[in-house]
Design an enzyme around this catalytic site. Structure first.
Site, PDB file in Angstrom:
ATOM      1  N   HIS A 146       0.833  -1.207   0.000  1.00  0.00           N
ATOM      2  CA  HIS A 146       0.000   0.000   0.000  1.00  0.00           C
ATOM      3  C   HIS A 146       0.878   1.272   0.000  1.00  0.00           C
ATOM      4  O   HIS A 146       0.736   2.133  -0.870  1.00  0.00           O
ATOM      5  CB  HIS A 146      -0.912  -0.027   1.233  1.00  0.00           C
ATOM      6  N   GLU A 147       1.771   1.362   0.964  1.00  0.00           N
ATOM      7  CA  GLU A 147       2.596   2.579   1.080  1.00  0.00           C
ATOM      8  C   GLU A 147       3.495   2.745  -0.152  1.00  0.00           C
ATOM      9  O   GLU A 147       3.759   3.867  -0.593  1.00  0.00           O
ATOM     10  CB  GLU A 147       3.432   2.554   2.363  1.00  0.00           C
ATOM     11  N   HIS A 161       1.736   4.693  -2.742  1.00  0.00           N
ATOM     12  CA  HIS A 161       1.859   6.143  -2.511  1.00  0.00           C
ATOM     13  C   HIS A 161       3.238   6.621  -2.980  1.00  0.00           C
ATOM     14  O   HIS A 161       3.364   7.669  -3.625  1.00  0.00           O
ATOM     15  CB  HIS A 161       1.714   6.457  -1.015  1.00  0.00           C
ATOM     16  N   GLU A 183      -4.753   7.990  -2.772  1.00  0.00           N
ATOM     17  CA  GLU A 183      -5.224   6.703  -2.241  1.00  0.00           C
ATOM     18  C   GLU A 183      -5.517   5.724  -3.372  1.00  0.00           C
ATOM     19  O   GLU A 183      -5.403   4.508  -3.201  1.00  0.00           O
ATOM     20  CB  GLU A 183      -6.467   6.949  -1.367  1.00  0.00           C
TER      21      GLU A 183
END
Lengths: 498, 498
Positions: free
Chosen positions: B262-263, B266, B292
């Site tokens: 997930h990170e 980003h 997001e």
């Protein structure tokens, strides 16, 4: 002007410096490599802001105002005023465009130093290093206050109050003392066994040991942290944030062990400044020499102490998980104090180390007070290594290219290392008049040693000059005989000289 | 005024922000705990400088000058001008002393939130949270441009162009779609086996796997780094320095695995901004929702993909060193997609997650556009959880106290999470028209996926609005039916619904 306005300006300047320190720490620890050009922009901009403010209108006005009205300053205000005045004097005279030009030359010199190292050829650095020296010579008159010679001016930037006259005398004594000890060891000494020093200890085993040790010595991890870098250092953002780094080698535990103990000494100094100096330029070390006295007190004075190692060796063996179980304490302890002439300063032992410094000191003096040309530097370097240590570099990488200091413009810095060592030995002598140091080091609680250093050195930050600190702590001026006596005691013991 | 002067001012403001970002990253990662009050001083001072400059005379002059002379700006200059103008408009009207007062209230609210959590009692937060809401209501008129309702103003701060009207319609559709899927799964589905998900994997085993995965996905470690924190996050200093963090749990590998993926999403967004936006406010995400969408594309779209896991599972098994050798691929894959109603948003699965967001959205709307009082918030919260998810919190810690957002004044932020999820599904649908995504994910080379996202989203930074980006990339406006279709495909497959 109100004192509060002056102190607020000083505080904001310190806050900028604090941010710069973090930016710098980050780029030396784990910053992603490609971030580098962006970081250059940020640091360049904030450095500009920092310098502008340091010599800006508020500081100028405060200096003019309080110069004639010292009675309007509190005790603290007076101390801060003196320090700010000194720093202002150092910066204000140098023409800004010459300083900018110099910064460019320094960048080039660093690049050339790296190239010259890769080629093992001092010739590739000669041209820019000549420019660096020329700039320093140009700036010396701007910096000069009452110093007698050009090189005295440079010395004073790192060790306020130190002179060539004093250092000549001190270093002669140290040189002679070391040579005598080396002669005795060569004739009558028995070198220790060292084969087991390269036995493998994992990073985690080494970490556990050395973290345990520096915590006992008084390094406070709630005000610090330990990271991995190629070149170990300590950097402090404030007294509650004094960070240290080390490099680990699995087959050379003593590197990180003594490295961390050394950096923790620097960190403990910063961690114990008096809080009243927060956000002022007094919350820094009194000098490079005094700073080094604290790291070397840890690394060499404590790190060579028999009682200390007798206490720590079982813990060391436990951390090594069996690797050193067959090595008797006496053999282990003696192995740490082998002495051998070497070409590389940072690999040298605690007996020959000052000779490396003295060689650099003599060369710097010749460059600034004599007529040595940069081109002739390697020749002089090699002759001095042969004369003082009996070894000769095979190439310039083992010789005049080994240190970063000169290409960085830091002439006058090297003596701090030897001064720190002498201060440490002198402080140790004074401490022993008041404390049973061996008993303390054999015990569970080392705190009295840290407290003594805090009481006599740490707490004052930069509010007192080195010579005053040493005089107040030891009852006399710098006296190199304590170092010589100390070296004799350690090395004659380990080398079993009767 | 010359464009270069304007852009230099903008650059210096960005450099200050860059330093602030590092200070913030450092205090969230490894800053020594006792450094905290010093860090507060540095951040406070630099934040002040940053805001002063952001609304300072040079910016004001530039805005006035180029407003009437847009033809003197380059293409880039025009884009920067628009962004600066927007940000200026947001900051300039709020009276400084009210903003300072508000910041104090926020600090108190954070403290009270922690206290309320410890006591599991929303009552302890009620008073300050009421103040926070009152401040937001006071500021809304200062922020308002053409938004129709007060809550629209808040929405727009996080998702420019988004409206209550649109969200009501979209969320209705999502709510209904999810409820239908949940009914089908409950009636006809077979839940996957999940007992082995808690098998132990060491941090090093997990690290090896997830670092391998995110590097394949395109996260560039020469422009980033991975650290350990309690709360995972991504923070970017610049496009070459996008840092991510995670928390590791040995008996819950999926937490760090999906967290890092997930990170990294980003981070990949930030790492691929067009370099021409360097040192301008365009080098940031287009909105929280678009940001997001990139993290959720990684975590949920790729992280739920059968072909992806089929490719990665042997590597996963290798990293786990035998621990999962007895688990067949189908069982492993299905275990990752279990769905279960839960009370805690961040622990929820990818089917029920949007319901958690919709509950918060509806409450925020009632607070700002309706007549809900803060005191009645927990009651409404609990009723909605019962209605939408069939579960009721035992205490406020499991309920209205679980998120930090409201006590931090971030009303209007939550919808970004669901928008990001819908954007991700819609982008995935569009990507599949051009790329054979399953084939790519089964191969050694994932780069075409990252390149597609860079081409359609990453490169633009904040130079285009979310709705324009989505329209240009997918050929239509936000359409939640892609998310519903996607959820059906994944969950009906895993739950073996015919």
């Amino acid at each position: 002007m109100k004192e509060a306005v002056f102190l607020q300006e000083v505080k904001e300047i310190q806050l900028l410096k604090n941010a710069l320190t973090l930016l710098d720490w980050d780029s030396s620890t784990g910053m992603p490599e490609k971030s580098s050009p962006f970081r250059g922009e940020v640091e360049g901009y904030l450095t500009g802001l920092y310098f502008e403010r340091s010599i800006g209108p508020v500081i100028q006005e405060a200096l003019a105002y309080f110069e004639t009205r010292p009675e309007e300053l509190s005790e603290l205000g007076k101390l801060v005023f003196e320090k700010v005045k000194e720093e202002y004097a150092l910066n204000k005279n140098v023409p800004a465009e010459r300083m900018q030009e110099y910064v460019k030359v320094l960048n080039q010199a660093h690049t050339d130093w790296l190239k010259a190292r890769a080629a093992q050829d001092f010739g590739l650095l000669e041209e820019t290093l000549t420019k660096v020296v020329a700039f320093q010579k140009e700036f010396i008159p701007y910096w000069q206050k009452e110093e007698k010679t050009p090189y005295d001016v440079l010395l004073n930037q790192f060790e306020p109050g130190m002179t060539v006259e004093k250092l000549d005398q001190v270093f002669d004594q140290v040189k002679q003392g070391i040579q005598e000890i080396r002669t005795v060891l060569a004739e009558k000494g028995t070198p220790p066994r060292t084969d087991f020093l390269s036995r493998k200890m994992t990073k985690e085993q080494q970490r556990r040991f050395v973290i345990g040790v520096v915590e006992q010595l008084g390094y406070d991890f709630s005000k610090g942290r330990l990271d991995d870098t190629v070149h170990p250092f300590m950097t402090a953002l404030n007294r509650n944030d004094a960070r240290i780094t080390t490099r680990w080698e699995e087959n050379n535990f003593s590197m990180a062990t003594f490295g961390v103990i050394h950096e923790a000494g620097h960190g403990m100094y910063e961690q114990n400044f008096d809080p009243k100096f927060d956000f002022t330029p007094l919350s820094e070390g009194a000098s490079m020499g005094i700073h080094e006295s604290q790291s070397l007190f840890n690394e060499i004075i404590i790190g060579s102490n028999r009682a200390f190692w007798q206490k720590q060796y079982p813990f060391f063996q436990e951390c090594a998980e069996g690797t050193f179980d067959d090595i008797a304490f006496e053999d282990f302890y003696a192995s740490l104090k082998e002495t051998k002439a070497s070409l590389i300063r940072i690999d040298s032992d605690s007996l020959t180390y000052p000779l490396h410094i003295i060689i650099r000191y003599e060369i710097e003096k010749m460059l600034f007070n004599g007529s040595l040309e940069v081109a002739d530097l390697p020749k002089v370097w090699n002759e001095k290594y042969q004369e003082y240590l009996g070894v000769s570099p095979e190439n310039d990488l083992e010789g005049a290219l080994q240190d970063v200091h000169w290409s960085g413009g830091s002439f006058g810095y090297f003596p701090s290392y030897a001064l720190g060592y002498m201060y440490a030995a002198q402080l140790f002598h004074a401490m022993k008049q008041e404390l049973s140091v061996d008993e303390i080091l054999a015990s569970e609680d080392y705190s009295d040693i840290r407290k003594w250093l805090t009481q006599h050195i740490h707490q004052y930050g930069a509010s007192r000059k080195p010579n005053q600190l040493i005089y107040d702590a030891t009852g006399e001026e710098l006296n190199p005989s304590y170092l010589i006596d100390y070296m004799k005691a350690i090395y004659f013991d380990v080398y079993q000289v009767q």
